[in-house]
Scaffold this motif. Structure first.
Motif, PDB file in Angstrom:
ATOM      1  N   ALA A   1      -1.931  -8.797  -2.174  1.00 15.79           N
ATOM      2  CA  ALA A   1      -1.987  -7.362  -1.873  1.00 15.79           C
ATOM      3  C   ALA A   1      -1.913  -6.539  -3.157  1.00 15.79           C
ATOM      4  N   ILE A   2      -1.099  -6.991  -4.131  1.00 13.31           N
ATOM      5  CA  ILE A   2      -1.015  -6.279  -5.413  1.00 13.31           C
ATOM      6  C   ILE A   2      -2.328  -6.407  -6.170  1.00 13.31           C
ATOM      7  N   ARG A   3      -2.908  -7.611  -6.194  1.00 10.15           N
ATOM      8  CA  ARG A   3      -4.177  -7.816  -6.894  1.00 10.15           C
ATOM      9  C   ARG A   3      -5.283  -6.942  -6.318  1.00 10.15           C
ATOM     10  N   GLY A   4      -5.229  -6.730  -5.028  1.00 10.46           N
ATOM     11  CA  GLY A   4      -6.267  -5.923  -4.390  1.00 10.46           C
ATOM     12  C   GLY A   4      -6.312  -4.494  -4.907  1.00 10.46           C
ATOM     13  N   HIS A   5      -5.199  -4.005  -5.437  1.00 15.88           N
ATOM     14  CA  HIS A   5      -5.167  -2.627  -5.934  1.00 15.88           C
ATOM     15  C   HIS A   5      -5.827  -2.477  -7.297  1.00 15.88           C
ATOM     16  N   LEU A   6      -6.267  -3.574  -7.912  1.00 19.86           N
ATOM     17  CA  LEU A   6      -7.090  -3.458  -9.113  1.00 19.86           C
ATOM     18  C   LEU A   6      -8.439  -2.816  -8.791  1.00 19.86           C
ATOM     19  N   ARG A   7      -8.832  -2.854  -7.522  1.00 21.33           N
ATOM     20  CA  ARG A   7     -10.127  -2.285  -7.108  1.00 21.33           C
ATOM     21  C   ARG A   7      -9.964  -0.908  -6.471  1.00 21.33           C
ATOM     22  N   ASP A   8      -8.750  -0.347  -6.514  1.00 22.76           N
ATOM     23  CA  ASP A   8      -8.497   0.933  -5.862  1.00 22.76           C
ATOM     24  C   ASP A   8      -9.251   2.068  -6.573  1.00 22.76           C
TER      25      ASP A   8
ATOM     26  N   ARG B   1      -4.595   1.665 -10.015  1.00 21.91           N
ATOM     27  CA  ARG B   1      -5.101   0.533 -10.808  1.00 21.91           C
ATOM     28  C   ARG B   1      -4.195   0.279 -12.008  1.00 21.91           C
ATOM     29  N   GLU B   2      -3.752   1.357 -12.636  1.00 21.33           N
ATOM     30  CA  GLU B   2      -2.884   1.207 -13.802  1.00 21.33           C
ATOM     31  C   GLU B   2      -1.576   0.517 -13.428  1.00 21.33           C
ATOM     32  N   LEU B   3      -0.988   0.886 -12.294  1.00 24.59           N
ATOM     33  CA  LEU B   3       0.246   0.249 -11.847  1.00 24.59           C
ATOM     34  C   LEU B   3       0.029  -1.229 -11.570  1.00 24.59           C
ATOM     35  N   ALA B   4      -1.080  -1.559 -10.918  1.00 27.12           N
ATOM     36  CA  ALA B   4      -1.384  -2.965 -10.625  1.00 27.12           C
ATOM     37  C   ALA B   4      -1.514  -3.774 -11.911  1.00 27.12           C
ATOM     38  N   VAL B   5      -2.131  -3.186 -12.932  1.00 20.45           N
ATOM     39  CA  VAL B   5      -2.275  -3.874 -14.218  1.00 20.45           C
ATOM     40  C   VAL B   5      -0.903  -4.172 -14.816  1.00 20.45           C
ATOM     41  N   ARG B   6      -0.009  -3.183 -14.816  1.00 19.17           N
ATOM     42  CA  ARG B   6       1.318  -3.361 -15.415  1.00 19.17           C
ATOM     43  C   ARG B   6       2.122  -4.440 -14.685  1.00 19.17           C
ATOM     44  N   VAL B   7       2.005  -4.465 -13.364  1.00 28.28           N
ATOM     45  CA  VAL B   7       2.763  -5.449 -12.589  1.00 28.28           C
ATOM     46  C   VAL B   7       2.213  -6.851 -12.816  1.00 28.28           C
TER      47      VAL B   7
ATOM     48  N   ALA C   1       0.832  -1.207   0.000  1.00 28.17           N
ATOM     49  CA  ALA C   1       0.000   0.000   0.000  1.00 28.17           C
ATOM     50  C   ALA C   1       0.864   1.254   0.000  1.00 28.17           C
ATOM     51  N   LEU C   2       1.938   1.244   0.796  1.00 27.96           N
ATOM     52  CA  LEU C   2       2.824   2.403   0.855  1.00 27.96           C
ATOM     53  C   LEU C   2       3.521   2.613  -0.491  1.00 27.96           C
ATOM     54  N   LEU C   3       4.016   1.538  -1.096  1.00 27.06           N
ATOM     55  CA  LEU C   3       4.698   1.661  -2.380  1.00 27.06           C
ATOM     56  C   LEU C   3       3.772   2.220  -3.459  1.00 27.06           C
ATOM     57  N   PHE C   4       2.538   1.743  -3.487  1.00 30.01           N
ATOM     58  CA  PHE C   4       1.586   2.233  -4.481  1.00 30.01           C
ATOM     59  C   PHE C   4       1.265   3.711  -4.245  1.00 30.01           C
ATOM     60  N   SER C   5       1.246   4.114  -2.990  1.00 32.31           N
ATOM     61  CA  SER C   5       0.950   5.511  -2.690  1.00 32.31           C
ATOM     62  C   SER C   5       2.104   6.439  -3.060  1.00 32.31           C
ATOM     63  N   LEU C   6       3.320   5.891  -3.243  1.00 30.48           N
ATOM     64  CA  LEU C   6       4.470   6.707  -3.615  1.00 30.48           C
ATOM     65  C   LEU C   6       4.520   7.020  -5.103  1.00 30.48           C
ATOM     66  N   VAL C   7       3.806   6.252  -5.901  1.00 34.16           N
ATOM     67  CA  VAL C   7       3.904   6.378  -7.353  1.00 34.16           C
ATOM     68  C   VAL C   7       3.603   7.794  -7.848  1.00 34.16           C
ATOM     69  N   PRO C   8       2.545   8.485  -7.369  1.00 37.73           N
ATOM     70  CA  PRO C   8       2.290   9.841  -7.885  1.00 37.73           C
ATOM     71  C   PRO C   8       3.420  10.818  -7.597  1.00 37.73           C
ATOM     72  N   TYR C   9       4.243  10.538  -6.583  1.00 35.94           N
ATOM     73  CA  TYR C   9       5.323  11.451  -6.206  1.00 35.94           C
ATOM     74  C   TYR C   9       6.634  11.128  -6.932  1.00 35.94           C
ATOM     75  N   ALA C  10       6.805   9.896  -7.344  1.00 37.54           N
ATOM     76  CA  ALA C  10       8.093   9.454  -7.886  1.00 37.54           C
ATOM     77  C   ALA C  10       8.282   9.902  -9.330  1.00 37.54           C
ATOM     78  N   ALA C  11       9.533  10.016  -9.732  1.00 32.69           N
ATOM     79  CA  ALA C  11       9.854  10.307 -11.125  1.00 32.69           C
ATOM     80  C   ALA C  11       9.520   9.093 -11.983  1.00 32.69           C
ATOM     81  N   LEU C  12       9.458   9.301 -13.295  1.00 31.94           N
ATOM     82  CA  LEU C  12       9.076   8.226 -14.205  1.00 31.94           C
ATOM     83  C   LEU C  12      10.006   7.025 -14.068  1.00 31.94           C
ATOM     84  N   GLU C  13      11.305   7.272 -13.925  1.00 28.67           N
ATOM     85  CA  GLU C  13      12.264   6.178 -13.780  1.00 28.67           C
ATOM     86  C   GLU C  13      11.977   5.366 -12.524  1.00 28.67           C
ATOM     87  N   GLY C  14      11.596   6.058 -11.434  1.00 27.04           N
ATOM     88  CA  GLY C  14      11.247   5.353 -10.203  1.00 27.04           C
ATOM     89  C   GLY C  14      10.025   4.464 -10.371  1.00 27.04           C
TER      90      GLY C  14
END
Length: 940
Positions: A532-539, A545-551, A500-513
């Protein structure tokens, strides 16, 4: 998605051993060993050897694997040395062909390839032999490799043979490497933190293991759990990077100014800013030229003028040019003027350019300025610049940066001081330095210290990192650098609670991150973390959701495919839909065909989404009936644009199952569709497409299509027979039965059939089209052939580049047959065309064209994009010849990336082939433009 040869036998109970099967692989870059052996006159026992009439053969016998021997026989013949090697390791030397070894001073050497069979698979192992007198050196390297699930994630394993054998029984020489930190890469070397010895406990993620070899050949290894879990392994402190780019001494170009005053140069600078200046030389000797002349004066007034331009000029390119022009050693006495300007500058780009000028002029006081700006400036980019350029110079500078921590006027400076000092140091920071960093107010600095503690194997600081991030996020102080650092640490071994914490960091991180996070999470195999990753498809957040799909799309599991297909039916946000469609297409999932077809049929008002859906269907393949039905339906559309989009998607992304569809498209009435179909068959490169392509040459009349068909045949067969149907029929009748498509796409070689002779050519590029447009640069620089005469004055040669281009165009128009269609477009600041459409060539139109061409005069800037677009907008043009002597400086788009992108969009349906000629320079833009459109690039 298949895992290929990887075989992983693991149980849900971690206490039970994990057995892993590995296979042979080979990579010279992995390392090798070269050992010396003595050659013996006696033949090895149980070996079939060649006849030795004069007793001159010397033999080598070397056990390279259990029950597998490497045999070789060496014979000297005057100056030559021959070697016979048992390449298939069957014990029979007599059947092997002798190889003459190459001579190098006092030694002979040869490179051969052994064939090692193991079950149904084979391994090709290069081996090098070096012979000196009665001794032989053998260089052979091979290794085992595979994957295993350790600590809840997939980790790569490599067993590297360090001696000339294929066994792994020597701990001092052989090496075993495991991706312990989970970053997808293995750090090799004798002191690597990822080198593992049998029986030695190591940590993989949050768990401990020990490794044992079940077979001396490395075919099977076993992992057993150990308790307590070992500490993270210490890694060697990374080597410091090279010096920062702007600190390198630049050689700034400046001309002699003895005969010109500063006032004259400033006046010329003001005139040259106007692209329509009287000389028309703006694109070659423009404002940048005058600024560099001013930079060579070295007076206080010239420096003040350049500083004023750098800070006040409206055009950013001129501001940068003025700042760089200051970087002349003559200006070092006026460095204080530049330093004062830097203190006041609010644009970080210009401030960096001015700092670079100080370095280039050799100002000795700049280091103190670096320290001052580090502590006082409000620009974070300048703090980073100053810290880096100060720290890399000497150890004393790095020590001073660390000593000043806690005394800087701005707390942000502490972060940059620590980062730069440790980044350029050859050794890890001392414990006292780490302790001070952990107590700092700046959150970024504490995060770096926690990262270094973990990196050095002192302790596991990831729980503290998670706490620090949660606090920074709560206080809204989370910065991109912090988010990327946290992703780098937590993503390497993410527990379910970290997701959950990692997914919440995505909007702040640079594209490379973000990309790094996807790479790291795609190796997760722990059931709880995957859930836990699958659960973010329902976020609720679409980015989550987009990040969960890619992973999930990158983790091979049928459950994930089902989840993504189900999510496609629920998703309503176009951006997430686009990601789902793209990933399902790459997976090639047949289960997704029905929802994808439904989405394609309903996405008429969403062109980007529809295009991605059609591409996904093409990737899935025609062996799925819904895909075949959809494309056949699209191909029956009345609008040729709809048909072209369908054929184009299949041509670019389809496989061999699409060959019947593409061969059918060769009969379409629109020439662009036939070109797309031919290009698709050339990309697929399958034997079954050769006969239809040859048959189409007999009936095709359009030259543009014939060229595309000939190119497809060349890519598939490697034969230079162009569009000559009779020659193709003869060749195919002789070679049909045993023909195999070459493994690699053949390349054309000039002088060996690579270019076909035609009645006309433009700067050496054949003109074989009957619907052609010439797009010619008419800017001021095309009046070139300029040079400096003996008296220092600018002189112009008798025949300009524009004169030569006009002569070439007239010659082409005279050689093309009557009935061909042609037009000529000139571009400078504006665009001018001979006609608003293609003109049919007749004796009368040739005279009119000649009169029009001979009236042209150079002047203005370079509106390359405008000229191209004008030519491409003419109906039925299929080939363009583009000539220019400089980069774009005018028009809607002037950056290379923008021009390529927009021309690519426009040409996607037009299918115009663009040949590019660069005069006097190498143009990346023209070279890429020609490659992008299937044209030819030449430099004259």
């Amino acid at each position: 998605m298949r895992l290929g040869w990887i075989l992983i036998l693991a149980t849900a109970v971690h206490a039970e051993p994990i057995d892993v099967a590995l296979r042979w692989a080979h990579d010279w870059r992995s390392g090798y060993a070269e050992d010396q052996y003595r050659l013996y006159p006696k033949a090895p026992d149980n070996a079939v050897t060649p006849e030795d009439e004069d007793g001159s053969l010397l033999y080598l016998e070397l056990e390279i694997a259990p029950e597998r021997r490497l045999l070789a026989a060496v014979k000297r013949e005057k100056e030559a040395v021959r070697i016979q090697v048992d390449l298939d390791l069957d014990g029979d030397l007599k059947e092997e062909e002798p190889v003459e070894m190459e001579r190098d001073e006092d030694r002979h050497h040869a490179r051969l390839t052994l064939t090692l069979r193991e079950g149904e698979s084979t391994l090709s192992v290069p081996v090098r032999f070096v012979v000196r007198e009665d001794k032989i050196w053998v260089r052979l390297q091979a290794h085992r490799q595979g994957d295993a699930v350790l600590g809840g994630r997939r980790r790569r394993i490599v067993l590297l043979s360090g001696t000339p054998d294929l066994r792994f029984d020597d701990e001092d020489q052989d090496a075993i490497y495991i991706d312990l930190d989970g970053d997808g890469r293995i750090t090799r070397g004798r002191n690597s933190h990822e080198r593992v010895r049998p029986g030695e406990a190591f940590r993989a993620g949050r768990r401990g293991f020990a490794l044992s070899l079940l077979d001396p050949s490395g075919a099977r290894i076993r992992f057993t759990s150990v308790d307590p879990v070992p500490k993270p392994r210490a890694r060697p402190w990374p080597k410091p990077p090279g010096q920062p780019g702007d600190e390198r001494r630049r050689t700034y170009y400046s001309t002699s100014t003895e005969d010109k005053s500063l006032k004259q140069l400033i006046s010329e600078y003001e005139q040259s800013k106007n692209p329509n200046n009287s000389l028309g030389l703006g694109s070659i000797f423009g404002a940048d030229f005058e600024l560099r002349q001013i930079g060579g004066i070295g007076s206080a007034d010239s420096v003040r003028f350049l500083v004023k331009v750098a800070r006040k000029e409206e055009q950013e390119s001129l501001r940068e040019a003025a700042a760089e022009a200051l970087g002349n050693t003559k200006n070092v006495r006026r460095a204080s003027i530049v330093a004062q300007a830097i203190r006041k500058e609010s644009d970080p780009k210009i401030a960096r350019a001015l700092l670079g000028a100080l370095a280039a002029m050799g100002d000795p006081s700049r280091e103190e300025l670096y320290l001052e700006l580090l502590s006082t400036t409000r620009l974070d980019e300048i703090r980073a610049y100053c810290a880096d350029n100060y720290a890399w110079r000497t150890p004393a500078n790095r020590a001073r940066l660390l000593e000043n921590m806690g005394r800087y006027k701005r707390v942000e400076a502490e972060f940059h001081a620590y980062r730069a000092a440790t980044r350029f140091a050859k050794k890890a920071p001392a414990k006292a330095t780490l302790d001070r960093a952990l107590e700092a107010k700046e959150a970024r600095l504490r995060l770096l210290a926690l990262r270094d503690l973990y990196f050095l194997g002192i302790r596991d600081t990831r729980p503290e990192i998670a706490t620090l991030l949660a606090e920074a996020k709560k206080k809204r102080r989370l910065k991109p650098a912090m988010a990327s650092t946290a992703i780098e640490m937590l993503g390497l071994d993410a527990a379910p609670s970290d997701i959950a914490l990692l997914f919440s960091l995505v909007p702040y991180a640079a594209l490379e991150g973000r990309h790094d996070l996807i790479d790291m999470l795609s190796m997760v195999r722990e059931p709880e973390t995957l859930e836990a990753i699958r659960g973010h498809l329902r976020d609720k957040q679409e980015s989550t959701r987009e990040l969960a799909v890619r992973v999930l799309a990158r983790i091979p599991d049928p459950v994930h495919t089902e989840l993504l297909v189900a999510q496609l039916g629920k998703e309503r946000v176009p951006k997430v839909q686009l990601t789902l469609v793209t990933q399902l297409g790459r997976l090639g999932s047949g289960e997704a065909t029905t929802p994808l077809v439904k989405l394609a049929q309903g996405a008429r008002r969403k062109p980007e989404l529809k295009e991605a859906t059609v591409i996904a269907l093409a990737r899935i393949g025609f062996d799925h009936k819904p895909v075949a039905r959809y494309f056949q339906q699209q191909f029956r559309a009345k609008a040729w644009v709809v048909r072209l989009d369908a054929v184009d998607a299949v041509a670019r992304y389809g496989d061999a199952t699409a060959i019947p569809f593409l061969t059918g498209a060769l009969e379409d009435g629109e020439w662009r569709i036939r070109v797309a179909a031919a290009q698709g068959l050339g990309r697929v490169r399958h034997k079954t497409a050769i006969s239809p392509l040859i048959a189409h040459l007999e009936e095709e009349q359009d030259k543009r299509v014939r060229r595309a068909v000939a190119e497809a045949l060349f890519r598939t067969t490697g034969q230079h027979l162009y569009d000559m149907h009779d020659l193709w029929i003869q060749w195919w009748s002789r070679n049909h039965s045993g023909f195999r498509v070459p493994a690699a796409v053949p390349t054309k070689k000039k002088g060996k059939g690579g270019e076909r002779r035609t009645v006309a050519s433009f700067y050496g590029v054949p003109v074989d089209s009957e619907r052609v447009a010439f797009v010619i640069d008419r800017s001021g620089s095309m009046g070139g052939g300029f040079s400096f005469g003996a008296n220092g004055e600018l002189e112009q040669s008798k025949k300009t580049d524009l004169d030569k281009a006009i002569e070439q165009t007239i010659r082409v128009s005279e050689k093309l047959k009557d009935g061909s269609h042609i037009n000529v477009i000139f571009f400078e600041t504006g665009v001018q065309q001979w006609s608003d459409k293609l003109v049919k060539l007749t004796p009368g139109t040739r005279r009119k064209l000649r009169n029009y061409l001979e009236r042209q005069q150079p002047g203005g800037s370079t509106n390359l994009y405008g000229g191209l677009v004008k030519a491409m907008s003419m109906r039925d043009v299929d080939t363009i010849y583009l000539l220019s002597d400089g980069s774009p400086t005018e028009g809607k788009y002037t950056e290379d990336e923008d021009v390529l992108r927009e021309i690519g969009k426009l040409n996607k349906r037009l299918r115009i082939q663009i040949h590019c000629i660069a005069l006097g320079f190498r143009s990346d833009l023209l070279e890429k433009l020609a490659a992008q459109t299937g044209g030819t690039y030449v430099q004259k």
